[in-house]
Write a protein that holds these residues in place. Structure first.
Motif, PDB file in Angstrom:
ATOM      1  N   SER A   5     -11.875  -4.342  10.435  1.00 58.09           N
ATOM      2  CA  SER A   5     -10.859  -5.262  11.039  1.00 58.09           C
ATOM      3  C   SER A   5      -9.504  -5.846  10.337  1.00 58.09           C
ATOM      4  N   SER A   6      -9.557  -5.487   9.172  1.00 60.70           N
ATOM      5  CA  SER A   6      -8.202  -5.541   8.318  1.00 60.70           C
ATOM      6  C   SER A   6      -7.219  -4.951   8.807  1.00 60.70           C
ATOM      7  N   PRO A   7      -5.924  -5.857   9.257  1.00 57.11           N
ATOM      8  CA  PRO A   7      -4.896  -4.942  10.024  1.00 57.11           C
ATOM      9  C   PRO A   7      -4.150  -4.105   9.160  1.00 57.11           C
ATOM     10  N   ARG A   8      -3.687  -3.004   9.455  1.00 58.17           N
ATOM     11  CA  ARG A   8      -2.642  -2.279   8.780  1.00 58.17           C
ATOM     12  C   ARG A   8      -1.531  -3.131   8.416  1.00 58.17           C
ATOM     13  N   GLY A   9      -0.968  -2.674   7.168  1.00 59.63           N
ATOM     14  CA  GLY A   9       0.466  -3.365   6.985  1.00 59.63           C
ATOM     15  C   GLY A   9      -0.042  -4.725   6.117  1.00 59.63           C
ATOM     16  N   THR A  10      -1.115  -4.908   5.546  1.00 61.34           N
ATOM     17  CA  THR A  10      -1.499  -6.360   5.082  1.00 61.34           C
ATOM     18  C   THR A  10      -2.033  -5.999   3.789  1.00 61.34           C
ATOM     19  N   ARG A  95      -5.380  10.593  -6.497  1.00 61.21           N
ATOM     20  CA  ARG A  95      -6.056   9.706  -5.884  1.00 61.21           C
ATOM     21  C   ARG A  95      -6.099   8.406  -6.871  1.00 61.21           C
ATOM     22  N   LYS A  96      -6.264   8.886  -8.287  1.00 67.34           N
ATOM     23  CA  LYS A  96      -6.135   7.899  -9.304  1.00 67.34           C
ATOM     24  C   LYS A  96      -4.723   6.974  -9.105  1.00 67.34           C
ATOM     25  N   ALA A  97      -3.756   7.861  -8.994  1.00 70.53           N
ATOM     26  CA  ALA A  97      -2.353   7.355  -9.061  1.00 70.53           C
ATOM     27  C   ALA A  97      -2.174   6.224  -7.830  1.00 70.53           C
ATOM     28  N   ARG A  98      -2.899   6.852  -6.747  1.00 66.80           N
ATOM     29  CA  ARG A  98      -2.762   6.139  -5.629  1.00 66.80           C
ATOM     30  C   ARG A  98      -3.582   4.602  -5.662  1.00 66.80           C
ATOM     31  N   ARG A  99      -4.651   4.867  -6.186  1.00 67.58           N
ATOM     32  CA  ARG A  99      -5.612   3.509  -6.529  1.00 67.58           C
ATOM     33  C   ARG A  99      -4.520   2.656  -7.394  1.00 67.58           C
ATOM     34  N   ASP A 100      -4.188   3.151  -8.588  1.00 67.87           N
ATOM     35  CA  ASP A 100      -3.447   2.359  -9.311  1.00 67.87           C
ATOM     36  C   ASP A 100      -2.395   1.504  -8.580  1.00 67.87           C
ATOM     37  N   MET A 101      -1.554   2.384  -7.525  1.00 70.53           N
ATOM     38  CA  MET A 101      -0.537   1.597  -6.723  1.00 70.53           C
ATOM     39  C   MET A 101      -1.235   0.651  -5.936  1.00 70.53           C
ATOM     40  N   LEU A 102      -2.256   0.799  -5.561  1.00 75.09           N
ATOM     41  CA  LEU A 102      -2.994  -0.014  -4.485  1.00 75.09           C
ATOM     42  C   LEU A 102      -3.253  -1.439  -5.302  1.00 75.09           C
ATOM     43  N   ARG A 103      -4.036  -1.191  -6.426  1.00 71.78           N
ATOM     44  CA  ARG A 103      -4.243  -2.569  -7.226  1.00 71.78           C
ATOM     45  C   ARG A 103      -2.856  -3.174  -7.687  1.00 71.78           C
ATOM     46  N   ARG A 104      -1.936  -2.468  -8.087  1.00 67.07           N
ATOM     47  CA  ARG A 104      -0.811  -3.038  -8.413  1.00 67.07           C
ATOM     48  C   ARG A 104      -0.057  -4.077  -7.157  1.00 67.07           C
ATOM     49  N   GLN A 105      -0.247  -3.500  -6.069  1.00 64.85           N
ATOM     50  CA  GLN A 105       0.519  -4.288  -4.930  1.00 64.85           C
ATOM     51  C   GLN A 105      -0.596  -5.381  -4.496  1.00 64.85           C
ATOM     52  N   ILE A 106      -1.694  -5.201  -4.987  1.00 64.48           N
ATOM     53  CA  ILE A 106      -2.840  -6.394  -4.421  1.00 64.48           C
ATOM     54  C   ILE A 106      -2.439  -7.424  -5.419  1.00 64.48           C
ATOM     55  N   ALA A 107      -2.240  -7.121  -6.697  1.00 68.05           N
ATOM     56  CA  ALA A 107      -2.055  -8.114  -7.644  1.00 68.05           C
ATOM     57  C   ALA A 107      -0.589  -9.005  -7.330  1.00 68.05           C
ATOM     58  N   ARG A 108       0.181  -8.041  -6.817  1.00 71.81           N
ATOM     59  CA  ARG A 108       1.660  -8.701  -6.403  1.00 71.81           C
ATOM     60  C   ARG A 108       1.579  -9.325  -5.104  1.00 71.81           C
ATOM     61  N   GLY A 109       0.411  -9.201  -4.482  1.00 67.31           N
ATOM     62  CA  GLY A 109       0.305  -9.864  -3.180  1.00 67.31           C
ATOM     63  C   GLY A 109       1.184  -9.652  -1.916  1.00 67.31           C
ATOM     64  N   CYS A 110       1.599  -8.095  -1.914  1.00 62.57           N
ATOM     65  CA  CYS A 110       2.567  -7.510  -0.996  1.00 62.57           C
ATOM     66  C   CYS A 110       2.363  -6.140  -0.919  1.00 62.57           C
ATOM     67  N   ILE A 111       2.709  -5.425   0.300  1.00 61.10           N
ATOM     68  CA  ILE A 111       2.568  -4.160   0.436  1.00 61.10           C
ATOM     69  C   ILE A 111       4.114  -3.797   0.014  1.00 61.10           C
ATOM     70  N   CYS A 112       4.325  -2.455  -0.322  1.00 61.18           N
ATOM     71  CA  CYS A 112       5.782  -1.932  -0.645  1.00 61.18           C
ATOM     72  C   CYS A 112       6.479  -1.784   0.351  1.00 61.18           C
ATOM     73  N   PRO A 113       7.839  -2.152   0.410  1.00 63.39           N
ATOM     74  CA  PRO A 113       8.856  -2.256   1.351  1.00 63.39           C
ATOM     75  C   PRO A 113       9.031  -1.045   2.126  1.00 63.39           C
ATOM     76  N   ASP A 114       9.210  -1.277   3.686  1.00 59.26           N
ATOM     77  CA  ASP A 114       9.089  -0.362   4.405  1.00 59.26           C
ATOM     78  C   ASP A 114      10.712   0.548   4.251  1.00 59.26           C
ATOM     79  N   ILE A 115      10.616   1.769   4.169  1.00 55.66           N
ATOM     80  CA  ILE A 115      11.689   2.788   3.747  1.00 55.66           C
ATOM     81  C   ILE A 115      12.921   2.490   4.667  1.00 55.66           C
ATOM     82  N   ALA A 116      12.406   2.112   5.978  1.00 50.20           N
ATOM     83  CA  ALA A 116      13.788   1.947   7.022  1.00 50.20           C
ATOM     84  C   ALA A 116      14.532   0.795   6.596  1.00 50.20           C
ATOM     85  N   THR A 117      13.951  -0.075   6.054  1.00 50.74           N
ATOM     86  CA  THR A 117      14.678  -1.283   5.464  1.00 50.74           C
ATOM     87  C   THR A 117      15.357  -1.191   4.449  1.00 50.74           C
TER      88      THR A 117
END
Length: 266
Positions: A5-10, A95-117
């Motif tokens: 149930s976790s919504p995408r983009g969060t 996958r390890k690089a991807r998981r490291d990026m996920l952990r970093r953004q979790i620690a920062r409390g935000c997702i990466c900025p949308d490229i369109a913005t």
């Protein structure tokens, strides 16, 4: 991937993704641990989606335009087949690089900025993401700007990519942004690098394009040449100052060459 149930983009979804991402994509036909790593894509809708993506990102009006397109004058390209690289060792590094990026953004409390913005000129997300059907993007984490992009290379280099992946050290310091792995959102741009500019292949010869997964993370958008080291707060470069938008990473493990597309120029 089946999501809870976790919504995408969060950030909640980042946590869920970190806990539930698979060691290899669910649609792989093998476990990716035994050679040969190249597998014919027999799924009709995947095959058709990739063929359509190539055609929709190829524009006859732009053939031969630009320095790297010298010697090109074909009227169309025809996709002959699609293969998938199922290499568990390569994917584990990605996958390890991807998981490291996920952990970093979790620690920062935000997702990466949308490229369109971030885009200064395009004002849109990556074209492949806009064009591909939803089922091909279910395994991609747009929350960390994971996208499919094209890479063009000569046929003789495909074997090395299949077994060993990309190697930034083989790129040139003379490139616009120095050493890196360069990709594009349009097949017509990647097609320019499928053979040498000084020795173009005759019509009908079989050539190759790669459709890759790439982790863009927090990109630096540039409209001019940049040879300095990438500042620590950025994960990739988006080039917007030329005819085609390109995407560059400086680490081998932030890109996975997933599909090999065989085609001819006509």
């Amino acid at each position: 991937m089946a999501y809870n149930s976790s919504p995408r983009g969060t950030v909640d979804f980042l946590r869920y993704a970190l806990q539930h991402d698979r060691e290899s994509p669910a649609y792989w036909s093998t476990n990716g641990k035994f050679q040969p790593f190249l597998v014919d894509v027999r799924d009709f809708r995947t095959n058709e989606a990739i063929k359509s993506l190539v055609q929709e990102t190829w524009d006859r009006r732009l053939v031969g335009e630009g320095r790297d397109a010298r010697g090109l004058e074909h009227n169309q390209i025809v996709v002959l087949g699609v293969e998938r690289i199922e290499n568990a060792t390569l994917f584990a590094a990605y996958r390890k690089a991807r998981r490291d990026m996920l952990r970093r953004q979790i620690a920062r409390g935000c997702i990466c900025p949308d490229i369109a913005t971030l885009s200064r000129r395009e004002r849109q997300n990556v074209l492949t993401t806009r064009l591909l059907p939803g089922f091909m993007k279910e395994d991609l984490y747009h929350e960390i700007n994971e996208h499919y992009v094209f890479h063009g290379t000569t046929v003789d280099r495909i074997g090395g990519l299949v077994t060993g992946g990309f190697n930034v050290r083989q790129s040139s310091d003379d490139n616009l942004f120095g050493r890196g792995i360069y990709t594009a959102e349009k097949a017509i741009k990647a097609d320019q690098y499928a053979d040498p500019t000084q020795n173009r292949s005759p019509p009908g010869n079989r050539l190759k394009l790669i459709l890759c997964r790439m982790l863009l993370g927090n990109p630096l958008v540039l409209q001019e040449q940049f040879k300095n080291p990438l500042p620590a707060q950025y994960d990739s470069i988006i080039s917007e100052g030329w005819m085609f938008r390109e995407f560059v990473v400086k680490e081998d493990d932030r890109i996975y060459p997933e599909y090999v597309i065989t085609y001819t120029r006509q």
